[in-house]
Scaffold this active site. Structure first.
Site, short mmCIF file in Angstrom:
data_model
loop_
_atom_site.label_atom_id
_atom_site.label_comp_id
_atom_site.label_asym_id
_atom_site.label_seq_id
_atom_site.Cartn_x
_atom_site.Cartn_y
_atom_site.Cartn_z
N HIS A 52 -45.22 -55.29 -19.57
CA HIS A 52 -44.49 -56.33 -18.91
C HIS A 52 -43.17 -56.96 -19.58
O HIS A 52 -42.31 -57.46 -18.78
CB HIS A 52 -45.00 -57.21 -17.75
CG HIS A 52 -45.19 -56.23 -17.34
ND1 HIS A 52 -45.49 -56.64 -15.75
CD2 HIS A 52 -47.33 -55.58 -16.63
CE1 HIS A 52 -45.77 -55.82 -14.84
NE2 HIS A 52 -46.89 -54.94 -16.00
N ASP A 63 -36.37 -62.17 -21.71
CA ASP A 63 -37.66 -62.05 -20.98
C ASP A 63 -37.18 -60.81 -20.37
O ASP A 63 -36.74 -59.85 -20.22
CB ASP A 63 -36.81 -62.75 -19.68
CG ASP A 63 -37.46 -63.69 -18.54
OD1 ASP A 63 -38.99 -62.96 -18.88
OD2 ASP A 63 -37.77 -64.48 -17.73
#
Ligand code: ADQ
Length: 459
Positions: free
Chosen positions: A157, A365
């Site tokens: 992720h 991110d």
């Protein structure tokens, strides 16, 4: 159809509405196959023995939830230590914040071995196993060593860093080699895939078998980008529900004379929150017409407070917000509202819709789902503008946002000003394009494309 087994550090009861898009999407797939979801219970047993933990199982409809307690030593070295003080900072390119304490790795290995040992007896021969995130990179290798032959996929992720940053981790080769125990490795973006391939080419003399498969360390693995999405229908429903509408209306009433700029994050150093406040300060300085008329609302929920870097960040942020308010504030105008709390999920769409500008400015991110939520929450007839860091995985897809470099304070202030001034027709056109892309690649698309690639990879 084979049974799906999901393994992640934490799990959520997919039947609870507060669970959020990812839990709902995984829950859907688990429901279809009567699946099993396995992970840490969240309980730290004070007097437990390292490498041991009590297993609890319960049913949530057709899905079995199996959770394991961890003892405090394992929690310290596996979770706070190796996962969150080594892998999290390094994978977000923050070597300066990594704590390479040599004792952490033993706990990380021990807990992955414990997960494998406790999961193995629960598995069936034709299960498909989907393992999530950086806490569990070596889990497939541990399971294979215990004889597990099932098809196994991994999804990361968070970002995959470039090879020379990865190489700062003393155990980098072991970590990357252990990914070759999977049939499929899924990453968030094409940039991540290229970092992975460069690493294995340089360090493992990998050969590319075809477009997706690489061979290195004596094994072959498929590696592909599967950019994660949100549950667009669920978030649209949330946007139209009474809690979100009430939140929107009370924000509009409270700030009737102001334009709102909004940021919602976990208070994490990867999210670029201080950089956002600096850019807002620069905006007030360079474009004084915004003084008295623009308010920055920042909701940053507490997270991992027990890791040192987070306490420093909190202090820095409080200082920055205080100085902007002190230097620019008026008796009837507070430039920055900073709230160190989680807001109820049902209120998030209302907050997003009330904001003329959504500020999503991470330094790095994996994806960033807030960017997608902000777009979906907008009124298509009068949408706000997304200002998005080029360093979020989402920037590969969301090209019609105003893409910014969060390290460039002046450039970011200029983009915020552009967002505040953007004509309606341009806002609508950008919003429509963004919506098309977010809808096309929603969380259901993500899950289905990962699982179907896993079926072909393991064939
Ligand atoms: P996170 O780092 O947690 O996830 P993100 O993708 O932004 O980040 O998702 C956060 C979720 O939590 C969003 O649904 C958001 O609305 C919610 N949230 C955040 N702060 C909140 C607050 N203060 N109050 C209420 N809700 C809040 C990791 C990776 C990301 C990747 C996701 C999914 O770091 O890059 O996108 O996993 O793969």
């Amino acid at each position: 159809m084979s049974r799906l087994v999901v393994v992640s550090n934490r799990l959520a009861d997919p039947r609870k509405p507060a669970a959020g898009g990812l839990a709902v999407a995984l829950g859907e797939a688990l429901n279809q196959t009567g699946g099993l979801w396995f992970g840490w219970s969240g309980t730290v047993a004070e007097n437990g023995t390292p490498g041991e933990g009590e297993l609890h199982t319960r049913q949530a409809g057709p899905v079995t939830l199996a959770t394991l307690d961890l003892c405090s030593e394992d929690h310290h070295s596996y979770y706070q230590g190796y996962s969150n003080s080594v892998l999290w900072p390094v994978f977000h390119y923050r070597l300066d914040l990594a704590d390479f304490d040599a004792s952490y790795i033993a706990g990380y290995r021990r807990v992955n071995k414990l997960f494998a040992r406790k999961l193995l007896p629960l598995l069936r021969d034709d299960d498909t196993i989907w393992i999530h995130d950086y806490h569990l990179i070596p889990l497939a290798a541990e399971l294979r060593a215990m004889g597990c032959k099932q098809r196994m996929g991994f999804f990361l992720h968070i970002p995959m860093p470039p090879p020379l940053i990865m190489a700062a981790i003393p155990q980098h080769e072991w970590l990357m080699r252990s990914l070759f125990a999977y049939d499929l490795v899924g990453l968030q973006s094409e940039a991540d895939v290229s970092h992975f391939k460069r690493y294995v080419r340089n360090e493992g003399s990998a050969e590319e078998v075809d477009d997706t498969r690489v061979r290195a360390f004596g094994a072959t693995v498929a590696v592909q980008a599967f950019p994660i999405g949100i549950d667009v229908e669920e978030f649209t429903r949330l946007t139209q529900a009474s809690e979100a509408v009430e939140t929107y209306e009370s924000m509009r009433a409270e700030y009737s004379r102001r334009r709102l700029l909004m940021g919602i994050d976990r208070l994490d150093y990867s999210k670029g929150i201080p950089q956002r406040v600096r850019a807002f300060r620069e905006l007030l300085d360079r474009y004084p017409e915004n003084r008295g008329s623009s308010t920055l609302i920042m909701i940053a929920s507490p997270t991992r407070d027990d890791v040192n870097a987070y306490a420093d960040l909190r202090q820095e942020l409080e200082g920055l917000c205080g100085s902007v308010n002190g230097d620019y504030g008026e008796l009837d105008w507070m430039p920055v509202r900073y709230i160190h709390r989680m807001v109820a999920r049902k209120r998030v769409p209302g907050l997003c819709r009330a904001a003329s500008v959504g500020l999503v400015t991470p330094l790095r991110d994996g994806m960033n789902l807030v960017a997608k939520e902000y777009v979906v929450a907008q009124d298509p007839d009068d949408p706000g503008v997304l200002v998005l860091s080029r360093f979020a995985g989402a920037a590969e897809q969301l090209k019609e946002a105003l893409l910014v470099n969060p390290y460039d304070t002046q450039g970011m202030a200029d983009s915020i000003q552009q967002a505040l001034q953007m004509p309606l027709a341009e806002r609508q056109a950008r919003h429509q394009k963004l919506m098309e892309r977010i809808r096309e690649h929603d969380v259901h698309w993500w899950r289905q494309s990962f699982l179907s690639a896993l079926q072909s990879a393991g064939a």
